[in-house]
Design an enzyme around this catalytic site. Sequence first.
Site: not given
Length: 202
Positions: A75, A97
């Site tokens: 990410d 996330e």
Amino acid sequence: MRRAGEQAAALVQPGMRVGLGTGRTVAWLLDALAARHVPDLRCVATSPETEQRAHELGIEVEPFDALDRLDIAIDGADQVTDDHWAIKGGHGAQLREKIVAAAADRFVVIASADKLVDALHPPVPLELERFGLASTLRELQNARLRDNAPPTPDGGVLADYVGPIDNGPGPLANWLDSIPGVAGHGLFGPQLVNDVIVGRQP
């Protein structure tokens, strides 16, 4: 950032379970991953936007309910320090996330050089529960709702903590975790961030 995306994609091996992040930086990763045609991947995405882009590139994505762990998650970040503290979630997917990062054996952050900082500074993205929102905001004091922001993928309300981080990100992260109405926040500590790949503009 293209090279950083390619470097991160090179970490993905056949048969891996992969978490795909959200944001502009991850777009480079998706392009590089699609170009490699790695077989037998099982991928999960942290946002509908990433899932849609992955499908467009021929990367299969499945719901994150059949897998109990991931081999790797990749990410971007809004800020990263040398000791692997990061602020993430500027695109409004910080809760997903963090769930994906925590489920991965290895969490890799890719970031442009301008995201490297000596110390984290506000804002820190927040995902707040809609129920009791006014009470949560009163408890936070230094939080501001985002104007005209759509709900998060899980129906939460987007806000930003704009108060000081004078005592370091650890105590702030612990305090935010203690507030029931805070579904998630964008402070990611070294216990989650294993590696940082820095992309530099050509």
